[in-house]
Design a protein around this motif. Structure first.
Motif, mmCIF file in Angstrom:
data_model
loop_
_atom_site.group_PDB
_atom_site.id
_atom_site.type_symbol
_atom_site.label_atom_id
_atom_site.label_comp_id
_atom_site.label_asym_id
_atom_site.label_seq_id
_atom_site.Cartn_x
_atom_site.Cartn_y
_atom_site.Cartn_z
ATOM 1 N N LEU A 290 0.831 -1.208 0.000
ATOM 2 C CA LEU A 290 0.000 0.000 0.000
ATOM 3 C C LEU A 290 0.864 1.256 0.000
ATOM 4 C CD1 LEU A 290 -2.810 -0.939 2.534
ATOM 5 C CD2 LEU A 290 -3.077 -0.570 0.092
ATOM 6 N N ILE A 291 1.958 1.215 0.762
ATOM 7 C CA ILE A 291 2.832 2.378 0.797
ATOM 8 C C ILE A 291 3.470 2.595 -0.573
ATOM 9 C CG2 ILE A 291 4.950 3.340 1.764
ATOM 10 C CD1 ILE A 291 4.333 1.796 4.324
ATOM 11 N N VAL A 292 3.990 1.510 -1.179
ATOM 12 C CA VAL A 292 4.700 1.667 -2.448
ATOM 13 C C VAL A 292 3.751 2.121 -3.557
ATOM 14 C CG1 VAL A 292 5.976 0.459 -4.242
ATOM 15 C CG2 VAL A 292 6.507 0.031 -1.858
ATOM 16 N N VAL A 293 2.555 1.550 -3.616
ATOM 17 C CA VAL A 293 1.651 1.899 -4.709
ATOM 18 C C VAL A 293 0.918 3.213 -4.441
ATOM 19 C CG1 VAL A 293 -0.381 1.187 -6.029
ATOM 20 C CG2 VAL A 293 1.338 -0.497 -5.398
ATOM 21 N N PHE A 294 0.363 3.365 -3.235
ATOM 22 C CA PHE A 294 -0.479 4.534 -2.978
ATOM 23 C C PHE A 294 0.212 5.672 -2.259
ATOM 24 C CE2 PHE A 294 -4.188 2.860 -4.748
ATOM 25 C CZ PHE A 294 -4.276 1.512 -4.422
ATOM 26 N N GLY A 295 1.461 5.492 -1.876
ATOM 27 C CA GLY A 295 2.153 6.592 -1.214
ATOM 28 C C GLY A 295 2.295 7.776 -2.149
ATOM 29 N N MET A 296 2.242 8.967 -1.568
ATOM 30 C CA MET A 296 2.434 10.151 -2.398
ATOM 31 C C MET A 296 3.919 10.491 -2.393
ATOM 32 S SD MET A 296 -0.767 11.751 -3.003
ATOM 33 C CE MET A 296 -0.651 13.488 -2.712
ATOM 34 N N TYR A 297 4.624 9.955 -3.354
ATOM 35 C CA TYR A 297 6.031 10.280 -3.470
ATOM 36 C C TYR A 297 6.362 10.279 -4.942
ATOM 37 C CZ TYR A 297 6.561 5.227 -4.098
ATOM 38 O OH TYR A 297 6.428 3.944 -4.554
#
Lengths: 78, 508, 388
Positions: free
Chosen positions: B487-494
């Motif tokens: 979830l962090i890798v796909v949906f993170g705002m970066y």
């Protein structure tokens, strides 16, 4: 000695919290008494100091975990 | 500037954990100093480290004096010197601008000269470590902890890098046994720490950064977004701030946990509070505790205040004698809390005074509220009442934080005025929210994230969620762990195209 | 011990999951750039005899599958649209890692274009395997960009690792991202038609200096290719260039010749190639699929005759080329009603002759000159019923 302290202490509690039905024991903590928060705690301590003519030091103030500890401290100090 | 949500930090952190457990236990705290020095230098202008070094040197010198003269006047003098020096550095770095701007304002009225605005680069975490040091000095004086005369040990206490980003403000008594001790590798502790780090990164990159986009859009032009837009922004700002700050805490407390050093919590599901007073016991906990133990209590127990209480008792009775000094103490407290957040009137007046008013009014109105509750036959033990109280707290906190977020007192007032100038509830349904910088899909991800946060927070009230998960079967556990990272890798705002969320509390 | 195994297993599951995820999220553009590179890396070692490198001018003009079918030349077309000139050097190095071609056919149209489109950079670098050379390729193209764009220097870290760019594609993921990729070595079908006239084909009379940065790149390239055993041929695919292009490319040709390079200018050879101005172009500067077949066959013959590239039809391990050819044939027959119509007659595309009778209308003759049909097409190359 302890009983005597408890009697006087209970009066102080009734006075500070405006509630004559409060009962306290060794294990009583702030969570058990309605209205005993960090602010009234200070008023309580001042009232206790006035009642027993003692002065708590800051170390003691920070370290009191329950009423039993308070009573122990009072016992040591008078 | 290395962000603690960056891959760079995660990788370097994992390397540091590896080094930490490969070296002998007695050398571990020296390694922490090295890691902290490195972290400081990539996060701050290295030259500002001189301020931190100065604090450490002064504190060690004062500690040495205090150790020699236990209760005597030498100890008191050393204490005052130490406190003034440390607060002085903080005041110079953070508040000289505020001071000068007020002087200049007065000067303009009286026709006096204008002083140029000073500007100082601050070391990372100066507002936090200064308070930890001042608390330590007072604790030494009061006999709560032993003065530490080892310069390097004090250096680590002040400069321990997880604390530099946004605190928490620590107590020497609680930290000293852990900080310098040898720590053995503990599988559960390290894995729990890592899980917490990723949970924090999730909160920051998936929720906080998204909420921030909408908040920034609306607040950049409140006149273009009046009425309910401002309500939405204000409500979402608390989401942004909470997930940002508590997410940061999760990352650094989790990181410290991996080293075997347990730091105090700064948050305890604050929005489940029933009153604003309770809220401040669950939000930025270490700041509240510091203010209570090192400011409030000494003030209330000072001779001046006790005498005031005694004379008030005579004139106005018992209740007033207790309430007035307390409220006066709280007033001082809230001015200081406001000031701690920043050298600007908006913090003092807006945030400080607003919350002071909320708490005092809450207390004064308590008997009245009790009557209303009885008259309306409201059951205060129900979930629905708790929900109402939480909503009330949330709303009051959102209003107070308008002053925190907007650039000036005047802007905050303007936003409040604009928020009721138009009644436009349709914006919640006609897709207007998808026009505020986040696509409709991103808005959905934001609310899904908030939902996940609510569920986890509700579970946390009962017991540690990590422990709950650890009891489950392997496949389910791994789905959750891999899922969180996914979830962090796909949906993170970066990455390019998105502004990485800037740390709101890090400027302190 | 068990913990170490579980950590390794966990990391394996994690990287497998992320790998699959990015497989879906990675960009697939209409120019099949991803397929160009995936299938290049899939080739057996040292199997190709010729490599074509260039921008869309190369990509849409040369189909390795067709060449193999035509005369057995084994080649690969490592071209993507908008390929900047500065990419050629590092790409040749990339080819040299796993292949050993005897000829490089370098389409040099991009010598007229100094600016770099960043999206075109990614078509190459996001599909290259991680290596030192990938970093060099990124730097080579971004150096050209920084030197010629007049903008602030671009941030490079998002090119070195592109996860930060592509994870955002979750919003745009669609069915195509989950499907099988085309297996024709990146070749695509373009069957729209415009009609050109001989007057549109102008000679290269003008001369405009090409950008000095590109001359520098050219020198760098030649210094490198001089060290290779392979022969280097600079080709300019046939097209109807505008005046500016003509001037710049004229200069480019002369610069190449001055440096002793082999130059193959195909505009004068349109007749030999068999290109029909009526039906073989989709726009002025690009042929369509019909035209590309003819160009491919011409170049395949050229490579075989001039450079002795062997006829490897019937050899082992060359299924990729036959499969590419067959797959492409099936697809184009499905898509183009013209060809479908002629398949019934058993007539092959490259033996038909089209004669224009008006805008996009033709008389169609077979190889013996017999009139087969009157055909009319819309702008998309689709056959329309003609009112006689």
């Amino acid at each position: 000695m302890r009983e005597e302290i408890y009697e006087r202490l209970t009066e102080v509690f009734h006075d500070v919290f405006d509630d004559d039905s409060i009962e306290i024991g060794d294990a009583t903590t702030a969570a058990d008494i309605d209205g005993w928060d960090s602010l009234t705690h200070i008023s309580l301590l001042s009232a206790v100091e006035d009642e027993f003519d003692i002065t708590f030091d800051m170390k003691a103030v920070q370290g009191l975990k329950n009423v039993g500890a308070m009573v122990d401290l009072i016992e040591d100090m008078i | 500037m290395m962000s603690i949500t960056s891959l760079q930090f995660v990788v370097l952190f994992l390397v540091s954990v590896g080094i930490y457990y490969l070296i002998p236990g007695r050398l571990q705290w020296y390694a922490l100093i090295a890691f902290s020095a490195y972290f400081f230098c990539v996060s701050s202008k290295p030259v500002t480290g001189l301020y931190l070094a100065a604090s450490i040197l002064i504190t060690t010198a004062v500690s040495t004096v205090m150790k020699k003269n236990r209760e005597g006047r030498g100890a008191k003098a050393a204490l005052i010197a130490g406190i003034l020096a440390n607060l002085g550095i903080l005041a110079l770095l953070k508040y000289s601008g505020f001071f000068v701007s007020n002087l200049n304002a007065a000067g303009r009225l009286l026709g006096g000269p204008q002083i140029p605005m000073p500007s100082f680069a601050s070391p990372l975490g100066v507002s936090f470590y200064t308070f930890s040091i001042v608390g330590y000095l007072l604790d030494c004086y009061w006999g709560i902890t032993e003065p530490e005369t080892n310069l390097l040990k004090n250096a680590l206490f002040a400069g321990y890098y997880p604390l530099l980003t946004s605190g928490p403000i620590v107590r020497h008594k609680d930290l000293k046994d852990q900080l310098y001790a040898a720590h053995r590798f503990d599988w559960e502790r390290v894995t729990f720490g890592l899980q917490r780090i990723f949970w924090g990164i999730f909160k920051k990159l998936v929720i906080s950064a998204r909420a921030g986009v909408i908040v920034d859009t609306v607040y950049s032009d409140t006149e273009a977004y009046p009425g309910l837009y401002i309500w939405v922004a204000a409500l979402l700002f608390m989401v942004q701030l909470y997930t940002d700050f508590s997410g940061c805490m999760d990352i650094i407390i989790g990181a410290s946990e991996c080293y075997g050093i347990i730091l105090p919590e700064n948050f305890r599901t604050p929005f489940f509070s029933r009153s604003v007073q309770e809220y401040w016991q669950r939000w930025h906990i270490t700041l509240g505790l510091w203010m209570k133990d090192y400011l409030m209590y000494p003030i209330l127990r000072s001779r001046a205040f006790r005498n005031m209480g005694k004379s008030l008792k005579k004139s106005l009775g018992k209740k007033a004698a207790r309430q007035i000094p307390t409220y006066l103490g709280m007033l001082i407290l809230w001015i200081v809390i406001g000031l701690w957040h920043g050298g600007a009137w908006k913090y003092i007046l807006g945030e400080g005074m607003w919350f002071f008013a909320c708490i005092v009014l809450g207390q004064l109105m308590e008997p009245v509220f009790k009557k209303w509750i009885a008259a309306l036959h409201i059951n205060t033990e129900t979930f629905s009442w708790h929900l109402f109280q939480s909503a009330r707290v949330y709303l009051l906190v959102c209003i107070g934080n308008l002053f925190f977020r907007l650039n000036s007192f005047r802007e905050a007032l303007k936003a409040m005025r604009l928020s009721v100038s138009r009644f436009n509830p349709w914006i919640l349904f006609d897709g207007s929210l998808d026009q505020l910088g986040l696509s409709d899909k991103n808005v959905r991800v934001l609310f899904a994230g908030i939902l996940v946060l609510l569920v986890v927070s509700a579970l946390q009230e009962k017991e540690s969620v990590r422990k709950m998960i650890a009891r489950q079967n392997l496949v389910f556990r791994w789905i959750l762990y891999v899922g969180l990272i996914w979830l962090i890798v796909v949906f993170g705002m970066y990455g390019p195209g998105y502004d990485a969320a800037s740390f709101i509390y890090q400027q302190f | 011990m068990r913990k170490i195994i579980s950590v390794i297993a966990f990391l394996a599951v994690l990287s497998g999951t992320m790998g699959k995820t990015f497989d879906v999220l990675w960009e697939r553009d209409d120019g099949f750039s991803r397929e160009v590179y995936e299938q290049f890396y899939d080739l057996p070692r040292n199997s190709v005899d010729a490599v074509v490198i260039g921008p869309s001018a190369a990509r849409e003009y040369y189909f390795a599958g067709e060449a193999f079918h035509h005369n057995g030349v084994v080649s690969y077309n490592l071209s993507t649209s908008g390929q900047p000139f500065s990419a050629i050097l590092p790409l040749i190095k990339e080819v040299e890692k796993t292949q050993d071609p005897s000829v490089y056919l370098i389409e040099f149209r991009e010598l007229e274009e100094d600016s770099v489109n960043l999206g075109d950079v990614r078509k190459i670098t996001d599909n290259m395997k991680w290596s030192r050379n990938r970093i060099d390729t990124i730097n080579s193209m971004l150096d050209q960009y920084d030197a010629t764009s007049g903008e602030a220097p671009v941030e490079r870290k998002d090119y070195y690792t592109s996860f930060g760019v592509y994870h955002n594609r979750w919003e745009d993921v669609n069915a195509a991202d989950f499907g099988e990729s085309e297996q024709w070595m990146g070749f695509g079908i373009y069957n729209s038609i415009i009609t050109m006239t001989p007057e549109d084909l102008k000679p290269f009379d003008e001369y405009y200096d090409i950008d000095p940065y590109l001359l520098g790149e050219l020198d760098r390239l030649i210094s490198y290719t001089d060290t290779l055993d392979a022969k280097i041929v600079f080709v300019l695919m046939p097209a109807f260039f505008h005046s500016d292009s003509r001037g710049l490319l004229n200069c480019a040709m002369q610069q190449l010749q001055a440096r002793g390079q082999e130059v193959l200018f195909l505009n004068p050879h349109m007749g030999d190639i068999g290109l029909s101005m009526d039906v073989d172009f989709r726009e002025e500067e690009h042929v369509n699929t019909y035209g590309s077949i003819k160009v491919t066959n011409f170049l395949a013959d050229y490579l075989q005759q001039q450079y002795g590239l062997p006829d490897r039809r019937g050899g082992n391990g060359l299924e990729k080329w036959t499969n590419a050819y067959e797959g492409f044939r099936k697809a184009i027959l499905k898509r183009t009603s013209v060809l479908a119509a002629y398949e019934e007659l058993g007539t092959l595309l490259d033996t038909c002759r089209f004669e224009s009778t008006g805008e996009r209308t033709f008389d169609v003759y077979d190889e013996n000159g017999a009139l087969l049909d009157h055909a009319a097409f819309d702008e998309n190359g689709k056959r329309i019923e003609q009112v006689q």
